[in-house]
Design a protein around this motif. Structure first.
Motif, PDB file in Angstrom:
ATOM      1  N   LEU A 134       9.650   3.803   9.248  1.00  0.00           N
ATOM      2  CA  LEU A 134       8.572   2.915   8.818  1.00  0.00           C
ATOM      3  C   LEU A 134       8.962   2.179   7.543  1.00  0.00           C
ATOM      4  O   LEU A 134       8.733   0.962   7.408  1.00  0.00           O
ATOM      5  N   ALA A 135       9.558   2.899   6.594  1.00  0.00           N
ATOM      6  CA  ALA A 135       9.992   2.270   5.343  1.00  0.00           C
ATOM      7  C   ALA A 135      11.110   1.261   5.584  1.00  0.00           C
ATOM      8  O   ALA A 135      11.165   0.213   4.933  1.00  0.00           O
ATOM      9  N   ARG A 136      12.016   1.565   6.525  1.00  0.00           N
ATOM     10  CA  ARG A 136      13.113   0.638   6.819  1.00  0.00           C
ATOM     11  C   ARG A 136      12.601  -0.658   7.437  1.00  0.00           C
ATOM     12  O   ARG A 136      13.011  -1.749   7.050  1.00  0.00           O
ATOM     13  N   ARG A 137      11.683  -0.531   8.367  1.00  0.00           N
ATOM     14  CA  ARG A 137      11.154  -1.726   9.036  1.00  0.00           C
ATOM     15  C   ARG A 137      10.275  -2.563   8.117  1.00  0.00           C
ATOM     16  O   ARG A 137      10.217  -3.786   8.246  1.00  0.00           O
ATOM     17  N   HIS A 138       9.574  -1.886   7.195  1.00  0.00           N
ATOM     18  CA  HIS A 138       8.592  -2.581   6.367  1.00  0.00           C
ATOM     19  C   HIS A 138       8.809  -2.215   4.900  1.00  0.00           C
ATOM     20  O   HIS A 138       8.100  -1.370   4.335  1.00  0.00           O
ATOM     21  N   PRO A 139       9.779  -2.852   4.250  1.00  0.00           N
ATOM     22  CA  PRO A 139      10.109  -2.486   2.864  1.00  0.00           C
ATOM     23  C   PRO A 139       8.993  -2.784   1.864  1.00  0.00           C
ATOM     24  O   PRO A 139       9.052  -2.299   0.728  1.00  0.00           O
ATOM     25  N   ALA A 140       7.986  -3.555   2.249  1.00  0.00           N
ATOM     26  CA  ALA A 140       6.877  -3.834   1.330  1.00  0.00           C
ATOM     27  C   ALA A 140       5.911  -2.662   1.225  1.00  0.00           C
ATOM     28  O   ALA A 140       4.990  -2.696   0.408  1.00  0.00           O
ATOM     29  N   LEU A 141       6.115  -1.612   2.023  1.00  0.00           N
ATOM     30  CA  LEU A 141       5.237  -0.446   2.005  1.00  0.00           C
ATOM     31  C   LEU A 141       5.782   0.613   1.055  1.00  0.00           C
ATOM     32  O   LEU A 141       6.987   0.764   0.908  1.00  0.00           O
ATOM     33  N   ALA A 142       4.888   1.359   0.448  1.00  0.00           N
ATOM     34  CA  ALA A 142       5.268   2.547  -0.328  1.00  0.00           C
ATOM     35  C   ALA A 142       4.996   3.757   0.562  1.00  0.00           C
ATOM     36  O   ALA A 142       3.874   4.272   0.607  1.00  0.00           O
ATOM     37  N   VAL A 143       6.013   4.196   1.299  1.00  0.00           N
ATOM     38  CA  VAL A 143       5.847   5.266   2.282  1.00  0.00           C
ATOM     39  C   VAL A 143       6.090   6.612   1.615  1.00  0.00           C
ATOM     40  O   VAL A 143       7.161   6.857   1.070  1.00  0.00           O
ATOM     41  N   ASP A 144       5.096   7.476   1.679  1.00  0.00           N
ATOM     42  CA  ASP A 144       5.191   8.819   1.097  1.00  0.00           C
ATOM     43  C   ASP A 144       5.233   9.823   2.253  1.00  0.00           C
ATOM     44  O   ASP A 144       4.245   9.955   2.992  1.00  0.00           O
ATOM     45  N   PRO A 145       6.323  10.557   2.434  1.00  0.00           N
ATOM     46  CA  PRO A 145       6.447  11.450   3.592  1.00  0.00           C
ATOM     47  C   PRO A 145       5.735  12.788   3.450  1.00  0.00           C
ATOM     48  O   PRO A 145       5.694  13.553   4.403  1.00  0.00           O
ATOM     49  N   GLU A 146       5.164  13.082   2.289  1.00  0.00           N
ATOM     50  CA  GLU A 146       4.636  14.429   2.080  1.00  0.00           C
ATOM     51  C   GLU A 146       3.160  14.621   2.416  1.00  0.00           C
ATOM     52  O   GLU A 146       2.808  15.603   3.066  1.00  0.00           O
ATOM     53  N   PRO A 147       2.231  13.754   2.009  1.00  0.00           N
ATOM     54  CA  PRO A 147       0.803  14.073   2.213  1.00  0.00           C
ATOM     55  C   PRO A 147       0.412  14.068   3.682  1.00  0.00           C
ATOM     56  O   PRO A 147       1.018  13.383   4.506  1.00  0.00           O
ATOM     57  N   ILE A 148      -0.644  14.822   3.999  1.00  0.00           N
ATOM     58  CA  ILE A 148      -1.139  14.806   5.374  1.00  0.00           C
ATOM     59  C   ILE A 148      -2.000  13.569   5.643  1.00  0.00           C
ATOM     60  O   ILE A 148      -2.116  13.139   6.781  1.00  0.00           O
ATOM     61  N   PHE A 149      -2.615  13.020   4.602  1.00  0.00           N
ATOM     62  CA  PHE A 149      -3.218  11.699   4.748  1.00  0.00           C
ATOM     63  C   PHE A 149      -3.353  11.066   3.373  1.00  0.00           C
ATOM     64  O   PHE A 149      -3.347  11.748   2.351  1.00  0.00           O
ATOM     65  N   ILE A 150      -3.462   9.751   3.375  1.00  0.00           N
ATOM     66  CA  ILE A 150      -3.566   8.987   2.132  1.00  0.00           C
ATOM     67  C   ILE A 150      -4.695   7.975   2.273  1.00  0.00           C
ATOM     68  O   ILE A 150      -4.811   7.300   3.299  1.00  0.00           O
ATOM     69  N   ARG A 151      -5.499   7.871   1.251  1.00  0.00           N
ATOM     70  CA  ARG A 151      -6.512   6.820   1.187  1.00  0.00           C
ATOM     71  C   ARG A 151      -6.084   5.812   0.140  1.00  0.00           C
ATOM     72  O   ARG A 151      -5.815   6.157  -1.006  1.00  0.00           O
ATOM     73  N   ARG A 163       0.818  -1.209   0.000  1.00  0.00           N
ATOM     74  CA  ARG A 163       0.000   0.000   0.000  1.00  0.00           C
ATOM     75  C   ARG A 163       0.857   1.267   0.000  1.00  0.00           C
ATOM     76  O   ARG A 163       1.986   1.266   0.475  1.00  0.00           O
ATOM     77  N   ARG A 164       0.274   2.357  -0.511  1.00  0.00           N
ATOM     78  CA  ARG A 164       0.878   3.681  -0.386  1.00  0.00           C
ATOM     79  C   ARG A 164       0.366   4.273   0.922  1.00  0.00           C
ATOM     80  O   ARG A 164      -0.852   4.396   1.130  1.00  0.00           O
ATOM     81  N   VAL A 165       1.288   4.637   1.798  1.00  0.00           N
ATOM     82  CA  VAL A 165       0.900   5.073   3.141  1.00  0.00           C
ATOM     83  C   VAL A 165       1.740   6.271   3.558  1.00  0.00           C
ATOM     84  O   VAL A 165       2.740   6.613   2.917  1.00  0.00           O
ATOM     85  N   THR A 166       1.333   6.885   4.666  1.00  0.00           N
ATOM     86  CA  THR A 166       2.127   7.957   5.248  1.00  0.00           C
ATOM     87  C   THR A 166       2.073   7.852   6.762  1.00  0.00           C
ATOM     88  O   THR A 166       1.291   7.087   7.321  1.00  0.00           O
ATOM     89  N   THR A 167       2.909   8.629   7.419  1.00  0.00           N
ATOM     90  CA  THR A 167       2.917   8.756   8.871  1.00  0.00           C
ATOM     91  C   THR A 167       3.585  10.082   9.202  1.00  0.00           C
ATOM     92  O   THR A 167       3.866  10.879   8.298  1.00  0.00           O
ATOM     93  N   HIS A 168       3.824  10.338  10.457  1.00  0.00           N
ATOM     94  CA  HIS A 168       4.511  11.568  10.857  1.00  0.00           C
ATOM     95  C   HIS A 168       5.838  11.673  10.111  1.00  0.00           C
ATOM     96  O   HIS A 168       6.578  10.696  10.005  1.00  0.00           O
ATOM     97  N   TRP A 169       6.148  12.866   9.608  1.00  0.00           N
ATOM     98  CA  TRP A 169       7.345  13.040   8.769  1.00  0.00           C
ATOM     99  C   TRP A 169       8.608  12.537   9.456  1.00  0.00           C
ATOM    100  O   TRP A 169       9.517  12.015   8.792  1.00  0.00           O
ATOM    101  N   ARG A 170       8.677  12.662  10.784  1.00  0.00           N
ATOM    102  CA  ARG A 170       9.887  12.263  11.494  1.00  0.00           C
ATOM    103  C   ARG A 170      10.121  10.752  11.441  1.00  0.00           C
ATOM    104  O   ARG A 170      11.262  10.286  11.564  1.00  0.00           O
ATOM    105  N   TRP A 171       9.053   9.979  11.232  1.00  0.00           N
ATOM    106  CA  TRP A 171       9.151   8.523  11.323  1.00  0.00           C
ATOM    107  C   TRP A 171       8.927   7.804   9.997  1.00  0.00           C
ATOM    108  O   TRP A 171       8.861   6.583   9.968  1.00  0.00           O
ATOM    109  N   CYS A 172       8.810   8.553   8.907  1.00  0.00           N
ATOM    110  CA  CYS A 172       8.573   7.912   7.602  1.00  0.00           C
ATOM    111  C   CYS A 172       9.732   6.996   7.208  1.00  0.00           C
ATOM    112  O   CYS A 172       9.514   5.870   6.732  1.00  0.00           O
ATOM    113  N   ALA A 173      10.963   7.469   7.370  1.00  0.00           N
ATOM    114  CA  ALA A 173      12.120   6.659   6.980  1.00  0.00           C
ATOM    115  C   ALA A 173      12.190   5.377   7.819  1.00  0.00           C
ATOM    116  O   ALA A 173      12.511   4.299   7.303  1.00  0.00           O
TER     117      ALA A 173
END
Length: 355
Positions: A156-173, A144-154
């Motif tokens: 989240l992506a490191r722990r779960h490489p199967a995620l498409a982490v986008d650090p910019e949007p305020i929310f993603i559906r 999935r394409r997901v987001t979280t707090h900008w400080r923790w995006c990297a």
């Protein structure tokens, strides 16, 4: 004679919403969404619930040995027990709150056992801030394409490489799964859920009651242009940036900006670029496009009015600026927010936590 009533006259049951937090949880990640839903319920009651059933919100906080319930140090008891929530057959919306507990205890067996039982019963699932770590640990976010707090995006992506982490949007559906950036972005996400359930008018009424900017769209950046630019400049330029944002309707040539900063135009241009990483003209254009986007997203302002309010001068100037920065014309951008309807994708199954 009493009116003839049938079962269909009975009010629809309230939409059951469960907010799950893991101690220590970010207090506003629970209080913000809960207040948005509470205000929606009050508005529906005033309207005779014509917009559909209201919300019944429950919270469950997974405690931790020696840990405060919230990161603010305030006690926050659950309003539902584990036995109660495990007995529910249907949950309209499951919201997973963030905080230190969500990051450090995402794999907690108690947390994952709860999620394993609750997630398949939920019509939709949302995370606020680092609540995404808990959903990711359950496998709900894989692919999935997901987001979280900008400080923790990297992280989240490191722990779960199967995620498409986008650090910019305020929310993603992504289908029936929603993820939001940090803290107050959870309220933006909940406004979007209220709008999906009950329409724009109710979401607007809730935002007005809470003195919120209505429905910042999900792809709006976590940081505004002004906030991003203010992280480096001196106090003198920082104040100038705020003034620019409040005066976009005026002509803003470099001579005017330099005079407000008490610098010569040449010295101002050099200092400005050193401190912000861009030219004055580039920043002014970004601020104007950002302001224009907010007006166009509301769908109520005509292009000529947006041109005047944001200081573009002509519609062609605004069109070129949008093409450079957004990749779409102002008209196309407005139509996108007026008509877009994201496709629904069923949630992915949980990883099997219990062999």
């Amino acid at each position: 004679m009493a009116p003839n009533t049938t079962a269909t006259d009975d009010p629809a049951p309230a939409r059951r919403v469960l907010i799950l937090g893991v101690a220590p949880v970010q207090l506003l990640d629970i209080a913000g969404p809960a207040e948005v839903l509470a205000q929606a319920g009050r508005q529906l009651a005033r309207d005779g619930a014509r917009g559909g059933p209201p919300y019944a919100v429950s919270t469950i906080i997974v405690p931790g040995q020696g840990l405060a319930a919230t990161s603010a140090g305030l006690d926050l008891p659950s309003t539902a027990s584990e036995a109660q929530v495990l007995g529910w057959d249907v949950i309209d919306t499951l919201i997973v709150a963030g905080g230190e507990g969500a990051r450090s205890r995402a794999d907690d067996p108690t947390v994952q056992r709860l999620l394993h039982h609750l997630a398949p019963r939920a019509r939709r699932i949302a995370s606020v801030c680092t609540g995404a770590f808990i959903l990711a640990a359950a496998g709900l976010l894989d692919g999935r394409r997901v987001t979280t707090h900008w400080r923790w995006c990297a992280e989240l992506a490191r722990r779960h490489p199967a995620l498409a982490v986008d650090p910019e949007p305020i929310f993603i559906r992504d289908g029936t799964l929603w993820t939001s950036a940090g803290v107050t972005a959870g309220m933006d996400l909940l406004l979007a859920l209220v709008e999906e359930d009950h329409g724009h008018a109710l979401a607007l009424a809730v935002a007005r009651e809470l003195v919120l900017f209505l429905r910042r769209p999900g792809d709006q950046k976590q940081f505004s242009t002004v906030l991003s630019a203010q992280t480096g400049p001196s106090a003198r330029l920082g104040g100038l940036l705020a003034w620019i944002a409040e005066n976009l309707h005026r002509p803003l040539p470099v001579e005017v900006l330099a005079a407000r900063a008490c610098l010569s135009p040449r010295q101002f241009a050099r200092v400005f670029r050193e401190e912000t990483g861009m030219t004055p003209a580039r920043l002014v254009e970004q601020l104007r496009v950002e302001a224009a986007r907010q007006r166009l997203e509301s769908g109520r302002a005509g292009l000529a009015a947006v041109v005047a309010a944001c200081g573009f001068g002509t519609e062609e100037t605004m069109r070129r600026a949008f093409l450079r920065q957004v990749g779409a014309s102002p008209g196309d951008y407005r139509d996108r927010f007026r008509h877009a309807a994201p496709a629904r994708i069923p949630p992915m199954p949980l990883r099997d936590q219990h062999p």
